[in-house]
Design an enzyme around this catalytic site. Sequence first.
Site, mmCIF file in Angstrom:
data_model
loop_
_atom_site.group_PDB
_atom_site.id
_atom_site.type_symbol
_atom_site.label_atom_id
_atom_site.label_comp_id
_atom_site.label_asym_id
_atom_site.label_seq_id
_atom_site.Cartn_x
_atom_site.Cartn_y
_atom_site.Cartn_z
ATOM 1 N N ARG A 1 87.412 59.715 50.613
ATOM 2 C CA ARG A 1 88.601 60.597 50.646
ATOM 3 C C ARG A 1 88.200 62.022 51.017
ATOM 4 N NH1 ARG A 1 90.053 56.431 47.214
ATOM 5 N NH2 ARG A 1 91.935 55.439 48.024
ATOM 6 N N ASP B 1 86.930 53.710 53.162
ATOM 7 C CA ASP B 1 88.332 53.658 52.730
ATOM 8 C C ASP B 1 89.150 54.272 53.849
ATOM 9 O OD1 ASP B 1 90.790 53.716 51.102
ATOM 10 O OD2 ASP B 1 89.440 53.439 49.418
ATOM 11 N N HIS C 1 92.444 48.475 52.044
ATOM 12 C CA HIS C 1 91.929 49.855 52.161
ATOM 13 C C HIS C 1 91.125 50.017 53.445
ATOM 14 C CE1 HIS C 1 92.975 51.616 48.211
ATOM 15 N NE2 HIS C 1 92.857 50.381 47.751
ATOM 16 N N ASP D 1 89.992 45.131 46.298
ATOM 17 C CA ASP D 1 91.169 45.574 45.546
ATOM 18 C C ASP D 1 92.349 45.903 46.456
ATOM 19 O OD1 ASP D 1 89.587 47.735 46.509
ATOM 20 O OD2 ASP D 1 90.777 49.120 45.318
ATOM 21 N N GLU D 2 93.500 45.715 45.884
ATOM 22 C CA GLU D 2 94.762 46.265 46.399
ATOM 23 C C GLU D 2 95.079 45.939 47.857
ATOM 24 O OE1 GLU D 2 95.659 50.100 43.724
ATOM 25 O OE2 GLU D 2 94.055 50.463 45.158
ATOM 26 N N TRP E 1 88.994 46.873 36.389
ATOM 27 C CA TRP E 1 89.581 48.224 36.425
ATOM 28 C C TRP E 1 91.022 48.231 35.959
ATOM 29 C CZ3 TRP E 1 93.554 49.872 39.883
ATOM 30 C CH2 TRP E 1 93.933 48.936 40.857
ATOM 31 N N TYR F 1 88.576 56.325 34.364
ATOM 32 C CA TYR F 1 88.983 56.919 35.647
ATOM 33 C C TYR F 1 88.985 58.435 35.510
ATOM 34 C CZ TYR F 1 89.920 52.821 38.463
ATOM 35 O OH TYR F 1 89.779 51.691 39.225
ATOM 36 N N ASP G 1 89.235 60.679 37.601
ATOM 37 C CA ASP G 1 90.055 61.498 38.509
ATOM 38 C C ASP G 1 91.266 62.037 37.755
ATOM 39 O OD1 ASP G 1 91.132 58.934 38.259
ATOM 40 O OD2 ASP G 1 91.775 58.796 40.352
ATOM 41 N N TRP H 1 87.489 58.845 41.844
ATOM 42 C CA TRP H 1 88.212 58.791 43.115
ATOM 43 C C TRP H 1 88.519 60.221 43.531
ATOM 44 C CZ3 TRP H 1 87.782 54.100 44.890
ATOM 45 C CH2 TRP H 1 87.718 53.026 44.001
ATOM 46 N N GLU I 1 90.813 61.668 45.969
ATOM 47 C CA GLU I 1 91.974 62.089 46.770
ATOM 48 C C GLU I 1 92.268 63.580 46.620
ATOM 49 O OE1 GLU I 1 91.837 59.294 45.064
ATOM 50 O OE2 GLU I 1 93.082 57.721 45.940
#
Length: 685
Positions: free
Chosen positions: A162, A191, A268, A323-324, A389, A414, A416, A463, A465
Amino acid sequence: MRKRVKTLAMSLVLTFAVATPQGKASAQGILPKPQSYAPAKGTFHTRGRQVRVENRVGDIARNIYSEPWMAVSKGGARQVMIFDRLSPKSIAGLTLKDGAEAEAYQLHVSPDTILIRAASADGFRLAWATVRQLTTKKGVACCDVVDAPAYKWRSMMLDVSRHFRSIEFLKRQIDAMARYKFNRLHLHLTDAAGWRIEIKRYPRLTNLAAWRPYATWQEWTDNGGKYVEEGTPGAYGGYYTQDQLRELVSYAADRGITIVPEIEMPGHSEEVLAAYPELSCSHEPYKDSDMCPGSVATYDFMENVLLEVMDIFPSEYIHVGGDEAVMKAWDNCLLCQRMMKELHTDKAGLQAHLITHFGNFLNAHGRRLVGWDEVIASRLAPNTTVMVWRETDLARKAIEHGYDVVLSPGDYCYIDRYQDAPITQPTAMGGYLTLKKMYDYVPGDDLTADERRHITGLQANLWAEYIPSDEQMEYMFWPRAMAIAEIGWNGAEKKDYADFHRRALAECDTVRAMGIHAFDLRHEIGERKESFTPVKHKARGCRVTYNTPLHPKYTAGGEQALVDGVRGGWTYADKRWQGFTGTEGWCLDVTIDMGSIQKLHEVSAVFMQSLGPWIYYPTKYRVSLSEDGKTFTQVYSQDQPQRDPCRVGYRTQAWHGSRKARYVRVQGSCDTEFGWLFTDEIVVR
Ligand code: ACM
Ligand code: ZN
């Protein structure tokens, strides 16, 4: 033998003498706390002293960090430093967890002797980390330590996609992590926001997908999330060359830290698909976020990437993300549809098929797969490790499949999230995760003893961002990494936050002396003060009718919570805020029955905003009053179609006046597709 030790020691002096400053160590200040520590009187003096080094174990001490005072080994010195072999059977009074032997050590320090016993180079290195923390300007504080780790995977994850981080930044974290006995650094190298590792076979990954026209992730996503050619004026980004990464791997290995690279698949992956659109279902850039798992091209590409990754990183574990994945494009892709038909499966099964393929691929190359907990659905070898997670119940599921588990649950790991009062902090993802909350985490407390044996480790994730600079990254990382170090090494049975906090404060000074911009723990503000004091008002205990449903995940303990006198803290995750969602009409619509007609002067409610998790202030807000519960008169209305630009905040909406009523109706609207509205105590006076 002695000569070899001396030569070794001298060369290490050159390499490492400045790596870690000697803080104002106190014998009681070791972090992470050793399993067993007995202080003794006196000091092993090192200033201006001659110390004879006696290595009884040969090569095993090769990676020991050294100090100038160790460089003399002529004999005749009164003080001696001995490295000796430890057989795990002989470790006094300590029950070793599976796999802990290599990292166990015993340390005896008296005024004339330092004796370190360990079973491997790792054990000696870890003992040496303790010696460093025992070292003051005078010398090493006398004591006896018997020590071994609670978990064999003690790790931190850094998101370098990021926002790109410098190699110098990574080395600083590695130096500090070694001090706290971490043994792994997980790098999230790929990512959507940028691919960060040179892959020689696929140069577009780094001459396009590593660069973007906006420096911050937020500006970049707000402006379409496109990439630009390397060398474009003003382009932001970067990547690590393979040579840089090899050097970093070796730097970390010298400090006992294995770098675990993560290469995301199949989700991602926007940056990959911009560089190589043929890997997406649509074959067009900027359309899909997942690679096409129905196409042989995806498998070829990822195998080739992983071959280069394995050539750089000797880590036994290679992280494949998992993930995701959004899986949307797979619905309309002929290749995906064909493969699902052949495999008699659905989209989740298709993802599982891809991950299984890469588990086998890594195994065939002598490596093991580690992935986020979505990989549980795959048919992987028992040598797989799952990073949990999401809900911790997934740990049990992973264990049922025979996998090992590294715990990394969002609520505790986490980092962040905000570490102090959000209104005083640089922008973060949301939430509120203090050093204390992390320290209080008990890994696997909902598992049986048998299940807990599969919990091999603990990891915090950073993370990035909302973290544009190295300094801000360090601010989020330290001292919270110390909580993971403490639990990862010492376990969670003997908690004493006051003692840990005292040690962490001292260590904040030490990491600052290492050039790290740690959070100012000394001036921590702490939890929202309103949340400590119950509020007295007329509606306490009154019946609340929900005209639109309360979200079942965010009830704050039940319907009564809206008028229970208890106010929420800084985050909705404390389960003291009620959550509402839905774009149609009012997402919040409640009626409070005061039991009788009364004279009212105030109706107020607090709303939270936290843009990371899509929590907004109400765009429309109404208060209405009624005597009979049928005819309501609106007494307060506020419309705010513009979103407040501040990322995080707490706003009170209040009606003040004078009216008789029995029923109080409060309404608020969300007006965004993903939006949430969180409110807390509705106060009626
Ligand atoms: C994750 O936070 N998506 C692993
Ligand atoms: Zn496809």
